[in-house]
Design a protein around this motif. Structure first.
Motif, PDB file in Angstrom:
ATOM      1  N   MET A   1       2.122  16.842 -44.495  1.00 53.55           N
ATOM      2  CA  MET A   1       0.782  16.860 -45.071  1.00 53.55           C
ATOM      3  C   MET A   1       0.485  18.274 -45.589  1.00 53.55           C
ATOM      4  SD  MET A   1      -2.880  16.107 -43.180  1.00 53.55           S
ATOM      5  CE  MET A   1      -2.494  14.413 -42.811  1.00 53.55           C
ATOM      6  N   SER A   2       0.001  18.381 -46.823  1.00 52.55           N
ATOM      7  CA  SER A   2      -0.361  19.675 -47.374  1.00 52.55           C
ATOM      8  C   SER A   2      -1.608  20.204 -46.675  1.00 52.55           C
ATOM      9  CB  SER A   2      -0.603  19.547 -48.880  1.00 52.55           C
ATOM     10  OG  SER A   2      -1.651  18.637 -49.136  1.00 52.55           O
ATOM     11  N   LYS A   3      -1.898  21.468 -46.949  1.00 50.94           N
ATOM     12  CA  LYS A   3      -3.038  22.112 -46.301  1.00 50.94           C
ATOM     13  C   LYS A   3      -4.319  21.332 -46.558  1.00 50.94           C
ATOM     14  CE  LYS A   3      -5.051  25.515 -44.081  1.00 50.94           C
ATOM     15  NZ  LYS A   3      -4.778  25.751 -42.644  1.00 50.94           N
ATOM     16  N   LEU A   4      -4.971  20.965 -45.499  1.00 50.24           N
ATOM     17  CA  LEU A   4      -6.188  20.169 -45.612  1.00 50.24           C
ATOM     18  C   LEU A   4      -7.398  21.053 -45.815  1.00 50.24           C
ATOM     19  CD1 LEU A   4      -6.078  17.289 -42.970  1.00 50.24           C
ATOM     20  CD2 LEU A   4      -6.267  17.097 -45.430  1.00 50.24           C
ATOM     21  N   THR A   5      -8.364  20.526 -46.544  1.00 52.07           N
ATOM     22  CA  THR A   5      -9.673  21.156 -46.663  1.00 52.07           C
ATOM     23  C   THR A   5     -10.708  20.137 -46.204  1.00 52.07           C
ATOM     24  OG1 THR A   5     -10.083  20.341 -48.918  1.00 52.07           O
ATOM     25  CG2 THR A   5      -8.898  22.449 -48.687  1.00 52.07           C
ATOM     26  N   PRO A   6     -11.913  20.572 -45.860  1.00 54.31           N
ATOM     27  CA  PRO A   6     -12.956  19.614 -45.484  1.00 54.31           C
ATOM     28  C   PRO A   6     -13.230  18.585 -46.578  1.00 54.31           C
ATOM     29  CG  PRO A   6     -13.600  21.830 -44.834  1.00 54.31           C
ATOM     30  CD  PRO A   6     -12.359  21.971 -45.661  1.00 54.31           C
ATOM     31  N   GLU A   7     -13.149  19.000 -47.840  1.00 48.50           N
ATOM     32  CA  GLU A   7     -13.415  18.078 -48.951  1.00 48.50           C
ATOM     33  C   GLU A   7     -12.350  16.990 -49.037  1.00 48.50           C
ATOM     34  OE1 GLU A   7     -15.573  21.742 -49.340  1.00 48.50           O
ATOM     35  OE2 GLU A   7     -13.404  21.423 -49.146  1.00 48.50           O
ATOM     36  N   ILE A   8     -11.079  17.385 -48.873  1.00 46.50           N
ATOM     37  CA  ILE A   8      -9.999  16.387 -48.866  1.00 46.50           C
ATOM     38  C   ILE A   8     -10.179  15.434 -47.694  1.00 46.50           C
ATOM     39  CG2 ILE A   8      -7.515  16.067 -48.505  1.00 46.50           C
ATOM     40  CD1 ILE A   8      -7.078  18.671 -50.056  1.00 46.50           C
ATOM     41  N   LEU A   9     -10.582  15.977 -46.559  1.00 46.11           N
ATOM     42  CA  LEU A   9     -10.781  15.152 -45.367  1.00 46.11           C
ATOM     43  C   LEU A   9     -11.851  14.090 -45.610  1.00 46.11           C
ATOM     44  CD1 LEU A   9      -9.919  14.723 -42.468  1.00 46.11           C
ATOM     45  CD2 LEU A   9     -11.469  16.539 -41.767  1.00 46.11           C
ATOM     46  N   LEU A  10     -12.935  14.459 -46.250  1.00 46.59           N
ATOM     47  CA  LEU A  10     -13.994  13.487 -46.540  1.00 46.59           C
ATOM     48  C   LEU A  10     -13.500  12.411 -47.505  1.00 46.59           C
ATOM     49  CD1 LEU A  10     -17.132  15.804 -46.870  1.00 46.59           C
ATOM     50  CD2 LEU A  10     -16.580  14.246 -44.984  1.00 46.59           C
ATOM     51  N   ARG A  11     -12.717  12.813 -48.494  1.00 49.12           N
ATOM     52  CA  ARG A  11     -12.181  11.816 -49.433  1.00 49.12           C
ATOM     53  C   ARG A  11     -11.241  10.855 -48.715  1.00 49.12           C
ATOM     54  NH1 ARG A  11     -11.958  16.285 -53.117  1.00 49.12           N
ATOM     55  NH2 ARG A  11      -9.683  16.480 -52.936  1.00 49.12           N
ATOM     56  N   ALA A  12     -10.495  11.378 -47.738  1.00 45.76           N
ATOM     57  CA  ALA A  12      -9.596  10.515 -46.970  1.00 45.76           C
ATOM     58  C   ALA A  12     -10.384   9.488 -46.157  1.00 45.76           C
ATOM     59  CB  ALA A  12      -8.725  11.375 -46.049  1.00 45.76           C
ATOM     60  N   TYR A  13     -11.442   9.937 -45.496  1.00 39.60           N
ATOM     61  CA  TYR A  13     -12.276   8.998 -44.741  1.00 39.60           C
ATOM     62  C   TYR A  13     -12.815   7.890 -45.640  1.00 39.60           C
ATOM     63  CZ  TYR A  13     -12.408  11.339 -40.211  1.00 39.60           C
ATOM     64  OH  TYR A  13     -12.069  11.842 -38.989  1.00 39.60           O
ATOM     65  N   ALA A  14     -13.156   8.250 -46.861  1.00 40.58           N
ATOM     66  CA  ALA A  14     -13.749   7.280 -47.785  1.00 40.58           C
ATOM     67  C   ALA A  14     -12.784   6.174 -48.180  1.00 40.58           C
ATOM     68  CB  ALA A  14     -14.266   7.997 -49.034  1.00 40.58           C
ATOM     69  N   VAL A  15     -11.460   6.396 -47.999  1.00 45.23           N
ATOM     70  CA  VAL A  15     -10.490   5.349 -48.301  1.00 45.23           C
ATOM     71  C   VAL A  15      -9.828   4.808 -47.038  1.00 45.23           C
ATOM     72  CG1 VAL A  15     -10.054   6.169 -50.641  1.00 45.23           C
ATOM     73  CG2 VAL A  15      -8.645   7.032 -48.756  1.00 45.23           C
ATOM     74  N   GLY A  16     -10.363   5.191 -45.867  1.00 51.27           N
ATOM     75  CA  GLY A  16      -9.899   4.587 -44.620  1.00 51.27           C
ATOM     76  C   GLY A  16      -8.843   5.367 -43.867  1.00 51.27           C
ATOM     77  N   LEU A  17      -8.586   6.618 -44.243  1.00 45.88           N
ATOM     78  CA  LEU A  17      -7.576   7.425 -43.564  1.00 45.88           C
ATOM     79  C   LEU A  17      -8.216   8.450 -42.643  1.00 45.88           C
ATOM     80  CD1 LEU A  17      -5.305   8.288 -46.641  1.00 45.88           C
ATOM     81  CD2 LEU A  17      -4.999   6.395 -45.040  1.00 45.88           C
ATOM     82  N   PHE A  18      -7.487   8.851 -41.613  1.00 50.09           N
ATOM     83  CA  PHE A  18      -7.933   9.964 -40.780  1.00 50.09           C
ATOM     84  C   PHE A  18      -6.694  10.693 -40.252  1.00 50.09           C
ATOM     85  CE2 PHE A  18      -7.786   6.176 -38.107  1.00 50.09           C
ATOM     86  CZ  PHE A  18      -7.056   6.583 -37.003  1.00 50.09           C
ATOM     87  N   PRO A  19      -6.828  11.985 -39.920  1.00 46.33           N
ATOM     88  CA  PRO A  19      -5.661  12.758 -39.488  1.00 46.33           C
ATOM     89  C   PRO A  19      -5.543  12.841 -37.970  1.00 46.33           C
ATOM     90  CG  PRO A  19      -7.448  14.249 -39.971  1.00 46.33           C
ATOM     91  CD  PRO A  19      -7.992  12.842 -40.158  1.00 46.33           C
ATOM     92  N   MET A  20      -4.315  12.946 -37.506  1.00 46.78           N
ATOM     93  CA  MET A  20      -4.043  13.193 -36.096  1.00 46.78           C
ATOM     94  C   MET A  20      -2.785  14.051 -35.986  1.00 46.78           C
ATOM     95  SD  MET A  20      -4.655   9.440 -34.295  1.00 46.78           S
ATOM     96  CE  MET A  20      -4.545  10.071 -32.621  1.00 46.78           C
ATOM     97  N   ALA A  21      -2.704  14.824 -34.911  1.00 52.03           N
ATOM     98  CA  ALA A  21      -1.467  15.515 -34.563  1.00 52.03           C
ATOM     99  C   ALA A  21      -0.763  14.724 -33.466  1.00 52.03           C
ATOM    100  CB  ALA A  21      -1.775  16.935 -34.083  1.00 52.03           C
ATOM    101  N   GLU A  22       0.551  14.943 -33.338  1.00 49.17           N
ATOM    102  CA  GLU A  22       1.291  14.278 -32.261  1.00 49.17           C
ATOM    103  C   GLU A  22       0.778  14.740 -30.900  1.00 49.17           C
ATOM    104  OE1 GLU A  22       3.504  11.962 -32.083  1.00 49.17           O
ATOM    105  OE2 GLU A  22       3.981  11.635 -34.189  1.00 49.17           O
ATOM    106  N   HIS A  23       0.477  16.030 -30.789  1.00 47.22           N
ATOM    107  CA  HIS A  23      -0.111  16.582 -29.570  1.00 47.22           C
ATOM    108  C   HIS A  23      -0.820  17.880 -29.941  1.00 47.22           C
ATOM    109  CE1 HIS A  23       3.289  19.413 -29.441  1.00 47.22           C
ATOM    110  NE2 HIS A  23       4.067  18.361 -29.643  1.00 47.22           N
ATOM    111  N   ARG A  24      -1.566  18.423 -29.041  1.00 46.63           N
ATOM    112  CA  ARG A  24      -2.469  19.514 -29.404  1.00 46.63           C
ATOM    113  C   ARG A  24      -1.760  20.819 -29.765  1.00 46.63           C
ATOM    114  NH1 ARG A  24      -2.640  19.699 -23.787  1.00 46.63           N
ATOM    115  NH2 ARG A  24      -2.793  21.762 -22.832  1.00 46.63           N
TER     116      ARG A  24
END
Length: 216
Positions: A1-24
């Motif tokens: 995944m390329s470097k995320l920004t808050p704006e990209i994150l909101l666009r992802a939510y709008a199409v049903g996606l969300f990010p997770m890491a394998e562990h912290r």
């Protein structure tokens, strides 16, 4: 995944996606798009009788948006029932930025001036995406969830996305829908508008508890 920004994150939510890491401690984030999605219907939310008594007894002070970063860091920390979490430092930074933009919110439970439970999530249109919750005292996160739903109902929200169905959420009436059905629900919620109310009076809380008592 390329470097995320808050704006990209909101666009992802709008199409049903969300990010997770394998562990912290994993710096890599992955987009998640579950085949089946957990949602908590706001109009048929169920509160067990004992928890209803706890909420009415005001055992905890409930606040909103006063300790967002503390809440997300507490959610990221391992707990008695979880050795590992999916919230890494990038997620903490991203969602804290969303909070500063007014797009993310926390509901917090306090006892004797100490933060003992809470949850956080993202608001977009009339959809609220619940991310994670934590508790270090009995029912503290559950009380936060009840207050969240009361606020979402007050603010005109249509969707509470829980991402997955868990045993913890099953007592509240969480349901699982296929990806296609979720996207229809999401689209409708994004076309509507809602506002997240920071304040909830005791009378509004009681009216909410009465309403779900009558429908449960």
């Amino acid at each position: 995944m390329s470097k995320l920004t808050p704006e990209i994150l909101l666009r992802a939510y709008a199409v049903g996606l969300f990010p997770m890491a394998e562990h912290r401690d994993d710096p890599t984030l992955y987009w998640i798009d579950p085949e089946r999605r957990g949602i908590l219907p706001l109009n048929s939310f169920h509160v067990p009788r004992r928890l209803r008594r706890t909420v009415r007894a005001n055992e905890y002070e409930v606040r909103c948006d006063t300790a967002f970063e503390d809440v997300i860091r507490a959610c990221a920390a391992p707990g008695p029932k979880r050795d590992e979490t999916w919230i890494n430092d990038e997620i903490v930074a991203l969602y804290t930025s969303l909070f500063e933009m007014g797009r993310a919110h926390s509901v917090e439970t306090w006892k004797d001036g100490e933060l003992v439970g809470g949850l956080y999530g993202v608001a977009l249109g009339a959809a609220f995406f619940g991310e994670s919750m934590f508790s270090t005292a009995r029912d503290a996160s559950k009380v936060a969830l009840v207050h969240l739903v009361a606020r979402l109902r007050k603010g005109g929200f249509e969707l509470l996305d829980t991402q997955f169905v868990t045993e913890h959420l099953s007592q509240f009436g969480v349901m699982e829908v296929p990806r296609s059905g979720y996207r229809q629900i999401l689209s409708s919620a994004l076309d509507a508008s809602a506002s997240f109310p920071a304040e909830l009076s005791q009378s509004e809380l009681e009216a909410f508890l009465q309403s779900i008592t009558q429908t449960s």
